[in-house]
Write a protein that holds these residues in place. Sequence first.
Motif, PDB file in Angstrom:
ATOM      1  N   PHE A  51       0.813  -1.208   0.000  1.00 33.62           N
ATOM      2  CA  PHE A  51       0.000   0.000   0.000  1.00 33.62           C
ATOM      3  C   PHE A  51       0.851   1.265   0.000  1.00 33.62           C
ATOM      4  N   SER A  52       1.875   1.329   0.857  1.00 30.73           N
ATOM      5  CA  SER A  52       2.660   2.558   0.953  1.00 30.73           C
ATOM      6  C   SER A  52       3.332   2.885  -0.371  1.00 30.73           C
ATOM      7  N   ARG A  53       3.856   1.875  -1.044  1.00 33.10           N
ATOM      8  CA  ARG A  53       4.517   2.118  -2.326  1.00 33.10           C
ATOM      9  C   ARG A  53       3.513   2.589  -3.375  1.00 33.10           C
ATOM     10  N   ALA A  54       2.376   1.907  -3.465  1.00 30.90           N
ATOM     11  CA  ALA A  54       1.379   2.276  -4.466  1.00 30.90           C
ATOM     12  C   ALA A  54       0.833   3.675  -4.207  1.00 30.90           C
ATOM     13  N   ALA A  55       0.560   3.997  -2.938  1.00 34.36           N
ATOM     14  CA  ALA A  55       0.006   5.309  -2.606  1.00 34.36           C
ATOM     15  C   ALA A  55       0.998   6.419  -2.940  1.00 34.36           C
ATOM     16  N   TRP A  56       2.258   6.216  -2.579  1.00 38.51           N
ATOM     17  CA  TRP A  56       3.278   7.239  -2.833  1.00 38.51           C
ATOM     18  C   TRP A  56       3.491   7.444  -4.327  1.00 38.51           C
ATOM     19  N   GLN A  57       3.556   6.351  -5.083  1.00 39.29           N
ATOM     20  CA  GLN A  57       3.775   6.447  -6.520  1.00 39.29           C
ATOM     21  C   GLN A  57       2.589   7.102  -7.219  1.00 39.29           C
ATOM     22  N   LEU A  58       1.380   6.764  -6.826  1.00 39.54           N
ATOM     23  CA  LEU A  58       0.203   7.383  -7.425  1.00 39.54           C
ATOM     24  C   LEU A  58       0.173   8.882  -7.145  1.00 39.54           C
ATOM     25  N   ASN A  59       0.548   9.250  -5.924  1.00 39.30           N
ATOM     26  CA  ASN A  59       0.511  10.664  -5.556  1.00 39.30           C
ATOM     27  C   ASN A  59       1.575  11.464  -6.277  1.00 39.30           C
ATOM     28  N   THR A  60       2.802  10.963  -6.295  1.00 44.64           N
ATOM     29  CA  THR A  60       3.909  11.745  -6.832  1.00 44.64           C
ATOM     30  C   THR A  60       4.040  11.621  -8.347  1.00 44.64           C
ATOM     31  N   ARG A  61       3.641  10.485  -8.922  1.00 47.81           N
ATOM     32  CA  ARG A  61       3.817  10.294 -10.363  1.00 47.81           C
ATOM     33  C   ARG A  61       2.539  10.549 -11.153  1.00 47.81           C
ATOM     34  N   ALA A  62       1.394  10.215 -10.579  1.00 44.49           N
ATOM     35  CA  ALA A  62       0.132  10.445 -11.283  1.00 44.49           C
ATOM     36  C   ALA A  62      -0.583  11.688 -10.782  1.00 44.49           C
ATOM     37  N   ASP A  63      -0.059  12.308  -9.717  1.00 47.81           N
ATOM     38  CA  ASP A  63      -0.586  13.574  -9.201  1.00 47.81           C
ATOM     39  C   ASP A  63      -2.054  13.468  -8.796  1.00 47.81           C
ATOM     40  N   VAL A  64      -2.372  12.435  -8.029  1.00 45.56           N
ATOM     41  CA  VAL A  64      -3.725  12.286  -7.502  1.00 45.56           C
ATOM     42  C   VAL A  64      -3.669  12.158  -5.985  1.00 45.56           C
ATOM     43  N   ALA A  65      -4.755  12.545  -5.343  1.00 45.81           N
ATOM     44  CA  ALA A  65      -4.908  12.266  -3.922  1.00 45.81           C
ATOM     45  C   ALA A  65      -5.212  10.782  -3.763  1.00 45.81           C
ATOM     46  N   VAL A  66      -4.685  10.172  -2.713  1.00 41.45           N
ATOM     47  CA  VAL A  66      -4.929   8.751  -2.461  1.00 41.45           C
ATOM     48  C   VAL A  66      -5.641   8.610  -1.121  1.00 41.45           C
ATOM     49  N   TYR A  67      -6.784   7.946  -1.161  1.00 45.21           N
ATOM     50  CA  TYR A  67      -7.532   7.618   0.043  1.00 45.21           C
ATOM     51  C   TYR A  67      -7.354   6.127   0.325  1.00 45.21           C
ATOM     52  N   ALA A  68      -7.064   5.802   1.566  1.00 42.40           N
ATOM     53  CA  ALA A  68      -6.955   4.394   1.965  1.00 42.40           C
ATOM     54  C   ALA A  68      -8.363   3.849   2.197  1.00 42.40           C
ATOM     55  N   TRP A  69      -8.772   2.904   1.369  1.00 44.78           N
ATOM     56  CA  TRP A  69     -10.083   2.268   1.517  1.00 44.78           C
ATOM     57  C   TRP A  69      -9.936   1.150   2.538  1.00 44.78           C
ATOM     58  N   MET A  70     -10.650   1.298   3.645  1.00 40.47           N
ATOM     59  CA  MET A  70     -10.547   0.345   4.741  1.00 40.47           C
ATOM     60  C   MET A  70     -11.930  -0.030   5.272  1.00 40.47           C
ATOM     61  N   PRO A  71     -12.102  -1.287   5.717  1.00 42.59           N
ATOM     62  CA  PRO A  71     -13.306  -1.618   6.477  1.00 42.59           C
ATOM     63  C   PRO A  71     -13.280  -0.894   7.823  1.00 42.59           C
ATOM     64  N   VAL A  72     -14.403  -0.857   8.461  1.00 41.90           N
ATOM     65  CA  VAL A  72     -14.492  -0.341   9.825  1.00 41.90           C
ATOM     66  C   VAL A  72     -14.658  -1.484  10.816  1.00 41.90           C
ATOM     67  N   LEU A  73     -15.390  -2.522  10.403  1.00 37.27           N
ATOM     68  CA  LEU A  73     -15.673  -3.645  11.295  1.00 37.27           C
ATOM     69  C   LEU A  73     -15.327  -4.998  10.681  1.00 37.27           C
ATOM     70  N   ALA A  74     -15.276  -5.101   9.368  1.00 36.54           N
ATOM     71  CA  ALA A  74     -15.174  -6.402   8.694  1.00 36.54           C
ATOM     72  C   ALA A  74     -13.726  -6.867   8.584  1.00 36.54           C
ATOM     73  N   PHE A  75     -13.149  -7.213   9.718  1.00 34.02           N
ATOM     74  CA  PHE A  75     -11.783  -7.718   9.769  1.00 34.02           C
ATOM     75  C   PHE A  75     -11.769  -9.130  10.325  1.00 34.02           C
ATOM     76  N   ALA A  76     -10.879  -9.950   9.788  1.00 35.26           N
ATOM     77  CA  ALA A  76     -10.605 -11.231  10.430  1.00 35.26           C
ATOM     78  C   ALA A  76      -9.984 -10.948  11.787  1.00 35.26           C
ATOM     79  N   ALA A  77     -10.150 -11.867  12.689  1.00 35.36           N
ATOM     80  CA  ALA A  77      -9.642 -11.646  14.047  1.00 35.36           C
ATOM     81  C   ALA A  77      -9.146 -12.960  14.628  1.00 35.36           C
ATOM     82  N   PRO A  78      -8.269 -12.901  15.627  1.00 33.87           N
ATOM     83  CA  PRO A  78      -7.804 -14.126  16.286  1.00 33.87           C
ATOM     84  C   PRO A  78      -8.980 -14.933  16.842  1.00 33.87           C
TER      85      PRO A  78
END
Length: 695
Positions: free
Chosen positions: A391-418
Amino acid sequence: MPSRRQFICGCMGALAGCSLFPSLAPAKLIDILPPADPADGLTFRAICFHDVRDNLRAEFNTNNVIDPYAIDTGTLTSIFSWLETNQYHCVPFSAVLASRTGGKPLPPRAVLLTFDDGFRSHHEKVLPLLKQFKYPAVMGIVTSWVDTPADQGVRLSDTLVVPRDTFMSWAEVHDVAQSGLVELACHTHDLHHGAVANPQGNELPAATSHLYLADQGRYETDAEFQSRVQADLGSCIRQVKDRTGFAVRAMVWPYGAQNKAVRSVSTGLGMQTQFTLESGPNTRDVPLDRMRRILATYDIDVGGLERSMREPAENRGEVHPVERAVVVSLDDVYDASPDVQEKKLGDLIERIYHLRPSSVYLQAFSDPTRSGFAQAVYFPNRHLPVRADLFSRAAWQLNTRADVAVYAWMPVLAFAAPENLNGRVEFVAAAGGATLPPGASAVRRLSPFDPAARELVRDLYEDLGKHSSFTGVLFGEDAMLSDFEDAGHHALDTYARWNLPRNIEQIRADPALAKHWGDMKTRYLIDFTKELERIVLDSQNSGEVLTVRTIFPDVVLDPESGRRYAQNYADFVHAYDFVGLLAMPSRQGITSVDSWLDKLSTRAREVPDGARRTVFLLEATDARTTTAIPTERIAEQMRHLRQTGMVSYGYYPDDFAHNVPDAVALRDVMSMRSRLDPSSINALLSANSASGARR
């Protein structure tokens, strides 16, 4: 990391439709004074300059390459003259500090001038101008660059070395400090560069990123990271004191990148006042450790400066008024072969660059079945498997090379858990023994009422912010609770605190109780996402975190149905920068799509700020048939939305590998930038890459 707006200032948008250096005659604006900021004795504006060069236009005409953060000597002179003519008061740093600690108030229209990096031009060109106008200033010094021997070049990165005389010598630093006009600030000793921050070798700002220690196959610990930053800043402070006799009282963060951890280190070293690159006024509510500055770029003129001096604080939606968003899954980029994965990432960046949207909503979790459930993630963390540190590499490259804002798409509750974490959303059985009650999500989710589950989610968001740089967060559609859920014991305990029965069937049977229950759950989930936003902001490598909250179309059209999902459109518009409306008709069985979009648009216009903050996320794939929606049909829907007054929209999903939707056909309705000549674009991108380490 500079915000998207700051990248635009220094990148391709700056060239569109204007000459390189328009006339800078101050007299044109004498009678058009900007409205004064609050005359409260605390508010001031700060301007950030970098290198100052004679005949900068000639450099561009000769080389077709320009440092976007340098300005012409004549431009700086005109700016100083404009400030004087238009009744601004350039104040010393000591006056700012005094005003914030109970001392003498600042004058109205106060301005603080700052110069970053310790360029030799600050001694040769800036200091004489400061003396001529009797203007004080702050100069941020990178002491390792000043330390470089005279017969060696200064290495700014692995690929960029500049002549030693690009920067001041210690004698020149001492001279500017002795002038009585300059306050020296720490710009780090040796952290003004990119540093490897993941296994792929991607570089992020060294002052705010946990390094990836390739020889040990691990990341820096929090303790190691803070110790490294503290040692570096301490070295800068000591050297300035030893060489000039002046004590450093302010910190200037490279690239404007900072977070809670490094701000704390700086404050502990006596540098409570810290400068970023966020624009807007420094009003009384802006803390000392996050001072804003206007970033001056090579094309600045009086008109641009005047607009910047009028600009309000970066409140939600004011600086980011329009969204054109592409939703991208990192599952489509991931590949077990590093070479194949790198090729896919390059293809994605090239596509986004040519499509020219404003933002990419980038999926930070792994969900190959597109269920919305995070089985693994694409960033280092404490709890879930890491499919790849991507994620960090893709976000940085999109921002600096494609000149777009990057939003991290994340669940709020739907995570696997121990297995030992049992705090999942529970529902009461529906009549007739149905496996899943009406309206309940089939996606497994953690209970927001369970303390252990909430802590796990908090940790994941903190780890995301700690290891990545991005503009905002897109909260997924899993952040909902039907009127059959949550029935877990932690949830029932919470309902009791809300003066509700510990029995969902009893609540549902009473309309008044059901309304109160739905409203309280809606607010509870909003409060939880706002808490996650603050966690990311504190751990982020940038100065801003925008938010998008997805919402079901049924909720927009019928507020009563919103209580059955614990969602409320008007509340979302008020709470988030944008509301991502899941305008995907095939999910709803809608056939008359245009009339359906009209109804949604009408409802958006009825809610204060609804039209401005709502992003229509259109479907690019039919949910029933899994076939691609024709590109022209998507474009028609976007044009139709614009005709109804909706300015923000996007689509999901993007199939970049197969050019679906077709980027060329969609660009006219998706692009946020004017077309530029390719040679100009490449030249400016090269200059931005070369100069990026110098900001």
